[in-house]
Design an enzyme around this catalytic site. Structure first.
Site, PDB file in Angstrom:
ATOM      1  N   CYS A 176     153.169 132.173  44.774  1.00  0.00           N
ATOM      2  CA  CYS A 176     153.624 131.246  44.105  1.00  0.00           C
ATOM      3  C   CYS A 176     152.739 129.827  44.567  1.00  0.00           C
ATOM      4  CB  CYS A 176     155.081 130.660  44.378  1.00  0.00           C
ATOM      5  SG  CYS A 176     155.299 129.203  43.429  1.00  0.00           S
ATOM      6  N   CYS A 179     154.313 126.427  44.614  1.00  0.00           N
ATOM      7  CA  CYS A 179     155.440 126.222  45.577  1.00  0.00           C
ATOM      8  C   CYS A 179     154.517 125.740  46.973  1.00  0.00           C
ATOM      9  CB  CYS A 179     156.070 127.275  45.853  1.00  0.00           C
ATOM     10  SG  CYS A 179     157.213 127.931  44.590  1.00  0.00           S
ATOM     11  N   ASP A 180     153.723 126.770  47.287  1.00  0.00           N
ATOM     12  CA  ASP A 180     153.004 126.812  48.588  1.00  0.00           C
ATOM     13  C   ASP A 180     151.354 126.157  48.676  1.00  0.00           C
ATOM     14  OD1 ASP A 180     155.506 128.040  49.295  1.00  0.00           O
ATOM     15  OD2 ASP A 180     154.506 130.045  48.996  1.00  0.00           O
TER      16      ASP A 180
END
Ligand code: NAP
Length: 543
Positions: A364, A367-368
């Protein structure tokens, strides 16, 4: 010819509506909530300013919220053992909760949830969670890593807040913005979000259903399965939809509008894959929209019609009439079930991938990605997702190289050109054979499949976007047929091979676009409505 409504105007209207709702709920809070904010004019000043502005705005909407602000050098900081700015301490008279960072992006909703829990005193804990927490006898120091762009984080943060508020005698909580506190993240070797540590033990990666989170917290270990003993009342519905992505949400709208009592159950983040798509440019009506924003609009539309059960995993479905659906929290009975379970990330299956998951290996980028600013990362894959996410990674400041196994991309030409224009390096005809590193990713071993040579390339992160596997576990459990490619088999009316059970969206394969998933959800709901009036599974075909 009428002029189309301006997209900016639409977004403004959505924002105005959200602000009015926020003002109403915060304004009615019956209980006092005291907040202590510690800021600094030297360290992380931008974030201190942002936090101050957010809290002052909330203060104007919520008369019961009191806010006191201190400089990091103030004796109050020592009294509360605050060493970093900005830090927010929530309701120190009632709990031990602190926030290290600033509630930007997705974290904003966590702050609102926290204030509502404190201001209304209602945690909405599932009975099973209450039982698990009541049995807790030892202290737990919980550290939760989150980021502003992670759509899975709010669910896990709410779980942690509920635990800390239900057992303030034993549970303390620090919510840490991983981007503002990379050194703390490094100390924990935390390179993905959400990630939860309790008493310095890693207990969860990713979002979890509430009861599963409580189980991990109580046992101090990572768990993937929760066996419920729930006595929550049975829910009866005409249509139970499993999955809250575009297919499930659209089916919910169509089912309810056709007069069916319809519910949607979702175990992870609502919106499915779209929630983690950085930018969507091919959903009609939006020239360019953030995936999460599109999801928020779909969810608030669906909520006008259907009840959504978020954070609830469907564990079993029993065929028959009615069909029985058991989740981690309760039982449902339905005349029809729509499986819109979507698809999960496909894994490379190479050594190091699982071991270094959350330690540099990520599925992701949204997200990261921001954790890898100024770091070298590999983006593996050659489809739309890989190229979209490579562009995103470059935008957030990572030094990204695309690694693709063939000599040309599968992605749309538009994206191929955008990647070329951005100057992102590409290694065609290379395969990742191993991901290397001790506690975290340090390199990838690549095979050049033109000449069979191998080499090691140092990277700190490996992002994998090599497609999805249809989520067919439930379908298999009830004996529904699959296609030779492993997708859920359906006919032109979206019927599976099990009477009363239907399919829509990515779980059934096809074009796998947001718009086609939504279209299939609509078609399936209409077919279900007709079948419930004239059930094909009874001999007479009458309801
Ligand atoms: P995809 O289109 O299936 O592409 C997967 C890529 O990963 C391919 O390039 C494939 O290589 C590569 N790959 C697969 N297995 C591999 C392995 N074991 N090792 C190395 N490489 C591997 O997947 P996607 O990009 O995630 O897209 C999935 C679907 O979502 C597609 O239909 C896509 O169009 C759609 N999508 C839609 C939107 C939108 O609607 N806005 C946005 C993103 C994605 P080969 O090319 O050699 O097979």
């Amino acid at each position: 010819m009428t002029e189309p409504p301006a997209q900016d105007g639409m977004e403004r209207a959505v924002l105005d509506q959200a602000e009015a709702q926020l003002r109403a709920v915060l304004g009615r809070m019956p209980r006092e909530v005291s907040l202590l904010l510690f800021t600094s004019a030297t360290a992380n000043q931008v974030f201190s300013d942002a936090f101050r502005q957010v809290l002052r705005a909330i203060r104007t909407m919520a008369p019961k919220v009191s806010l006191r602000e201190f400089d990091l050098g103030h004796p109050k900081a020592r009294e509360h053992e605050v060493t970093a700015a900005p830090t927010l301490i929530l309701a120190p008279d009632r709990a031990a909760i602190r926030w290290l960072g600033a509630p930007l992006g997705e974290e904003g909703r966590v702050l609102v949830e926290a204030l509502l829990m404190l201001g209304y005193g209602d945690l909405g804990l599932a009975p099973e969670s209450e039982r698990i927490l009541a049995k807790l006898s030892e202290p737990r120091q919980v550290t939760l890593f989150v980021s502003p762009t992670c759509p899975y984080c709010p669910q896990q943060a709410v779980n942690a807040l509920k635990a800390a508020l239900a057992r303030p005698d034993l549970i303390s909580l620090s919510i840490v913005d991983i981007q503002i506190h990379p050194a703390l993240a490094d100390r924990y070797d935390a390179h993905s979000v959400p990630q939860v540590w309790a008493n310095d033990v890693l207990i969860a990666r990713g979002a979890q259903p509430e009861e599963l989170f409580m189980t991990c917290l109580s046992k101090l270990q990572e768990e993937t399965v929760f066996i419920p003993e729930s006595d929550a009342p049975l829910v009866e519905a005409d249509l139970v939809i499993v999955g809250g992505g575009p297919a499930g949400l659209t089916a919910g709208i169509y089912g309810a509008r056709a007069g069916l009592k319809t519910v949607v159950i979702e175990k992870d983040a609502l919106g499915g894959q779209v929630a983690t798509t950085p930018v969507v440019e091919n959903y009609p009506g939006f020239t360019q929209v953030g995936g999460k924003t599109l999801v928020d609009i779909m969810v608030s539309h669906a909520l006008q019609y259907v009840q959504i059960f978020p954070g609830e995993a469907v564990l079993d479905i029993v065929a028959g009439q009615p069909l029985e659906v058991a989740t981690s929290r309760r039982r449902f009975q339905a005349r029809a079930v729509l499986l819109a379970t979507g698809a999960g990330y496909r894994h490379l299956g190479v050594p190091g991938e699982a071991r270094l998951g959350g330690r540099g290996v990520s599925y992701c980028a949204t997200c990261d990605g921001a954790l890898f600013r100024d770091r070298d990362v590999a983006m593996v894959g050659g489809g739309n997702s890989a190229l979209t996410e490579a562009l995103y990674l470059q935008n957030v400041g990572a030094r990204v190289t695309i690694i693709h196994r063939r000599d040309r991309f599968r992605a749309q030409e538009h994206l191929v050109q955008a990647v070329a224009a951005a100057g992102i390096p590409i290694l065609f005809q290379h395969e990742v054979e191993e991901i290397l590193g001790e506690g975290r990713v340090e390199a990838v071993r690549l095979l050049d499949n033109r000449d069979g040579s191998r080499r090691q390339v140092p990277v700190q992160g490996v992002f994998i976007a090599i497609g999805y596997q249809p989520a067919v576990e439930l379908a298999k459990k009830i004996g529904a047929g699959l296609t030779p490619d492993g997708y859920l088999q359906q006919d032109e009316r979206h019927r599976t091979t099990v009477p009363g059970v239907y399919a829509a969206g990515d779980v059934a394969g096809g074009a796998r676009q947001i718009v086609t998933a939504a279209g299939q959800g609509a078609e399936a709901a209409m077919a279900i409505f007709e079948d419930l009036v004239h059930p094909y599974w009874t001999e007479s075909g009458s309801a």
